[in-house]
Design a protein around this motif. Structure first.
Motif, short mmCIF file in Angstrom:
data_model
loop_
_atom_site.label_atom_id
_atom_site.label_comp_id
_atom_site.label_asym_id
_atom_site.label_seq_id
_atom_site.Cartn_x
_atom_site.Cartn_y
_atom_site.Cartn_z
N SER A 372 -6.92 -16.95 6.81
CA SER A 372 -7.19 -16.77 5.21
C SER A 372 -5.91 -17.37 4.38
CB SER A 372 -7.44 -15.43 5.29
OG SER A 372 -6.07 -14.63 5.61
N GLY A 373 -5.15 -18.05 5.16
CA GLY A 373 -4.03 -18.49 4.17
C GLY A 373 -3.05 -17.16 4.17
N GLY A 374 -3.23 -15.96 4.61
CA GLY A 374 -2.39 -14.94 4.59
C GLY A 374 -2.87 -13.87 3.30
N THR A 375 -4.26 -14.37 2.91
CA THR A 375 -4.80 -13.44 1.77
C THR A 375 -5.52 -12.36 2.22
OG1 THR A 375 -6.63 -14.96 1.63
CG2 THR A 375 -4.80 -15.54 0.16
N VAL A 376 -6.06 -12.45 3.39
CA VAL A 376 -6.99 -11.20 4.02
C VAL A 376 -6.30 -10.42 4.91
CG1 VAL A 376 -9.16 -10.57 4.92
CG2 VAL A 376 -8.98 -12.57 3.39
N PRO A 377 -5.68 -9.18 4.64
CA PRO A 377 -5.15 -8.42 5.60
C PRO A 377 -5.92 -8.02 6.60
CG PRO A 377 -5.43 -7.25 3.64
CD PRO A 377 -5.84 -8.49 3.32
N LEU A 378 -5.60 -8.00 7.77
CA LEU A 378 -6.18 -7.28 9.08
C LEU A 378 -5.41 -6.19 9.52
CD1 LEU A 378 -8.46 -7.17 11.16
CD2 LEU A 378 -7.05 -8.89 12.70
N ASP A 379 -5.93 -5.16 9.61
CA ASP A 379 -5.50 -4.00 10.09
C ASP A 379 -6.14 -3.53 11.56
OD1 ASP A 379 -3.88 -1.58 10.93
OD2 ASP A 379 -4.76 -0.18 9.18
N ILE A 380 -5.39 -3.25 12.71
CA ILE A 380 -6.08 -3.17 13.78
C ILE A 380 -5.65 -1.55 14.22
CG2 ILE A 380 -6.16 -3.44 16.33
CD1 ILE A 380 -6.04 -6.24 15.46
N LYS A 381 -6.75 -0.76 14.38
CA LYS A 381 -6.54 0.77 14.72
C LYS A 381 -6.86 0.69 16.20
CE LYS A 381 -5.05 2.49 10.89
NZ LYS A 381 -3.71 2.85 10.65
N LEU A 382 -5.84 1.43 17.11
CA LEU A 382 -6.08 1.55 18.31
C LEU A 382 -6.72 3.04 18.73
CD1 LEU A 382 -3.42 -0.40 20.19
CD2 LEU A 382 -5.66 -1.21 19.82
N ASN A 511 -5.29 4.02 6.16
CA ASN A 511 -6.33 4.08 6.98
C ASN A 511 -6.31 5.19 8.27
OD1 ASN A 511 -7.59 1.96 5.67
ND2 ASN A 511 -6.33 0.58 7.07
N GLU A 512 -6.10 6.37 7.70
CA GLU A 512 -6.04 7.50 8.48
C GLU A 512 -6.86 8.76 8.17
OE1 GLU A 512 -1.34 6.74 9.84
OE2 GLU A 512 -1.75 8.20 8.16
N PRO A 513 -8.13 8.67 8.62
CA PRO A 513 -8.98 10.02 8.35
C PRO A 513 -8.57 11.12 8.98
CG PRO A 513 -10.07 8.25 9.92
CD PRO A 513 -8.82 7.48 9.40
N HIS A 514 -7.67 11.02 9.93
CA HIS A 514 -7.58 12.32 10.43
C HIS A 514 -6.73 13.54 9.76
CE1 HIS A 514 -3.60 10.52 10.83
NE2 HIS A 514 -3.05 11.63 11.04
N ARG A 515 -5.98 12.50 8.69
CA ARG A 515 -5.22 13.27 7.48
C ARG A 515 -6.53 14.27 6.91
NH1 ARG A 515 -0.50 11.63 5.37
NH2 ARG A 515 0.16 9.76 6.40
N ILE A 516 -7.79 13.80 6.64
CA ILE A 516 -8.73 14.83 6.13
C ILE A 516 -8.92 16.07 6.93
CG2 ILE A 516 -11.29 14.73 5.06
CD1 ILE A 516 -9.49 12.67 3.90
N ALA A 517 -9.16 15.79 8.01
CA ALA A 517 -9.23 17.12 8.90
C ALA A 517 -7.97 17.97 8.98
CB ALA A 517 -9.49 16.66 10.51
#
Length: 580
Positions: A372-382, A511-517
């Motif tokens: 992407s030429g650095g334009t599209v961030p990828l976040d990987i959640k384990l 990107n942390e939905p556990h915060r909702i809980a």
């Protein structure tokens, strides 16, 4: 309405006024100025770090900035006090009508209260589950499915355009193993005795698939060599497993927007196009790699391979994309798949992987950065492992699956809602203990029950008020005299409601939905606390003799129920109207 954002706007406007008045130098950047709840609620309602982050670039002492800022902020009727603490933090207290106004805003906006335009319609692809199509989903997949689905809902709530995607790993050798396993069940369906060699799938879940294959082809494949049946059985078995997986996901309340087949990458030019794209950026070369760590050097045979310069995009080592025999490595189709995502025009990508995929993080981020030429961030959640317990003992494996506890085992035991909520009671990268007894326990220690009990209590008090002849329509409640909510416990609950819009944006940014809980548990605690205080202080009870006072108090309870329902909706949990 986002009260924290409103007060931050006030702080930024005040800082701008201080700049124009010469109290601050020109050119300061206020991006890192925050307004958030203080760590200790006794210190105030909100706190700002403005003086701390501006002191160094301004060349001034933090306390001097804080004191000048405090003097100006108290001119606003919403701010009843502004106190400097420590080296220069500023604690703010707000007028009661601020919190009372939050109750009215919740009732006026309904479950839209807290929705955000943070995402501004940006396209985000969330890929999750993506289990091999070789059997039913197991408990590890369950956690990834819940996390990914809740994250997608959270991002949607925060204003992103979200696509939920499942990557079908149907291009590798494991689907050949599946086909051979189904063929054995097919022979079994024809009355033959079979033995499952090591490496095949012996689970009972393939019995029905073998029977279905028999119904389709009769005895056409009986005692025939692989060359006569492997391709057809592979396709048949893969589709049967995907039907099973879709049914498993549906039982958990998960619905994908898109299923993408790895097999579709082969023979279509997609892999070649992705590698060509990298080559055009001078990121593909022929070379040899150093021996892997832990290898004895004399056992290592360096071979020239086609390599991707992933180190130029943050990886530890360059990665092979083509083997010395000319075949693609496992990494090549992964690159092509993400190349396809980039080509589809997503603004951001999120991959949810199991704990055993930690080694993929840097190489996949490097690939997407390069493509992407650095334009599209990828976040990987384990998502880390789940340990199952029942009656104080580790839960035994599923006989039907053969080797693991299935998603259906879990959902059948406790229900989809309880499963989903409990899977989000820990951050995704922390191990999770799932105790079937505790998940069903009706106690304060069970967050699933505790939050649902709060919503059920709200529904109960609304029914009680309606039976007493009090109008409980949201529009009528929103117009009630909310200034009568003046007790510290009532204002504290309203203040907790005010945190919801900010919490949504914070959770979406990370990107942390556990915060909702976590938030829902805190909100439920505040609500239960007010309810229980009413046992000792009659004026705090929600239903009073005076209809006007009752409406104000019911408005607070109803607002709490609205926010709980919105939060549970993000988690994919149906709010309870009553508990038995």
């Amino acid at each position: 309405m986002n009260l924290f954002a409103d007060i931050r706007t006030l702080v930024l406007g005040t800082l701008d006024g201080m700049t124009k008045a010469g109290q601050l130098p020109e050119g300061l950047v206020f991006d890192n100025v925050t307004v958030e709840p203080p760590r200790d609620a006794a210190h105030g309602d909100m706190a700002t770090n403005a003086a701390m982050v501006l002191a160094k670039p301004a060349g001034l002492k933090p306390r001097d900035i804080a004191e000048a800022l405090a003097t100006r902020l108290t001119d606003d009727p919403r701010i009843t006090s502004a106190e400097v603490a420590g080296p220069g933090f500023l604690n703010l207290r707000l007028a009661p009508d601020c919190w009372q106004g939050v109750v009215g805003a919740v009732l006026a906006q309904g479950t839209a209260f807290g929705r955000s335009d943070l995402g501004k319609g940006k396209k985000v692809n969330v890929e999750y589950v993506s289990a091999n199509p070789t059997g039913p989903l197991h408990v590890g997949h369950t956690r990834g499915a819940v996390f990914g689905d809740a994250l997608a809902s959270l991002l949607d709530y925060a204003g992103f355009d979200v696509t939920r995607e499942y990557y079908i790993n149907d291009g590798g050798a494991q689907v050949d193993v599946l086909a051979r396993s189904v063929y054995l069940r097919y022979l079994e369906a024809h009355g033959q005795e079979v033995a499952f060699p090591d490496g095949t799938y012996p689970g009972d879940y393939l019995v029905d698939v073998g029977e279905a294959l028999k119904a389709k082809v009769g005895d056409a494949f009986v005692d025939k060599g692989e060359q006569f049946w492997l391709d057809e059985v592979r396709e048949f078995a893969t589709e049967a497993m995907m039907d099973l997986i879709r049914a498993d996901l549906a039982a958990l309340g998960v619905e994908m927007d898109l299923f993408f087949s790895e097999k579709s990458l082969y023979g279509t030019g997609l892999i070649e196009a992705a590698i060509a794209d990298l080559k055009s950026k001078d990121l593909i070369y022929e070379g040899t790699l150093e021996p892997p760590k832990g290898k004895v050097p004399e056992n290592w045979e360096p071979r020239e391979q086609t390599l991707f310069k992933s180190t130029e995009h943050g990886d530890d080592v360059d990665r092979p994309v083509m083997k010395s025999d000319g075949g693609w490595t496992y990494f090549a189709p992964d690159i092509a798949y993400h190349y396809d995502k980039v080509q589809r025009g997503y603004d951001a990508l999120i991959d949810v992987f199991g704990a055993d995929h930690g080694g993929y993080v840097k190489r996949m981020k490097a690939a997407v950065s390069a493509l992407s030429g650095g334009t599209v961030p990828l976040d990987i959640k384990l998502t880390q492992l789940v340990k199952l317990y029942k009656n104080g003992e580790p839960f035994k494996m599923s006989k039907r699956a053969g080797t693991f506890v299935t998603l259906r085992d879990v959902v059948d035991q406790v229900g989809a809602g309880a499963t989903r909520f409990h899977m989000l009671t820990r951050k995704n990268d922390a191990p999770l203990d799932f105790d079937f007894d505790k998940v069903l326990e009706q106690s304060r220690e069970n967050p699933v029950f505790y939050v649902q009990y709060a919503h059920a209590r709200v529904a109960s008090v609304l029914r009680k008020a309606a039976e007493a002849g009090v109008a409980v329509d949201d529009a009528i409640l929103a117009a009630a005299d909310l200034s009568q909510l003046d007790h510290e416990a009532e204002l504290a609950l309203a203040a907790k409601l005010a945190e919801w819009p900010r919490l949504v944006e914070t959770a979406a940014r990370s990107n942390e939905p556990h915060r909702i809980a976590f938030y829902l548990n805190d909100l439920a605690s505040a609500f239960h606390g007010l309810w229980n205080r009413g046992n000792d202080v009659p004026t705090l009870r929600f239903v009073q003799d005076d209809a006007g006072i009752t409406q104000a108090k019911i408005a607070l309870a109803r607002a709490c129920g609205v926010v709980i329902a919105a939060g549970l909706g993000i988690l994919g949990v149906e709010p309870a109207e009553e508990l038995r």
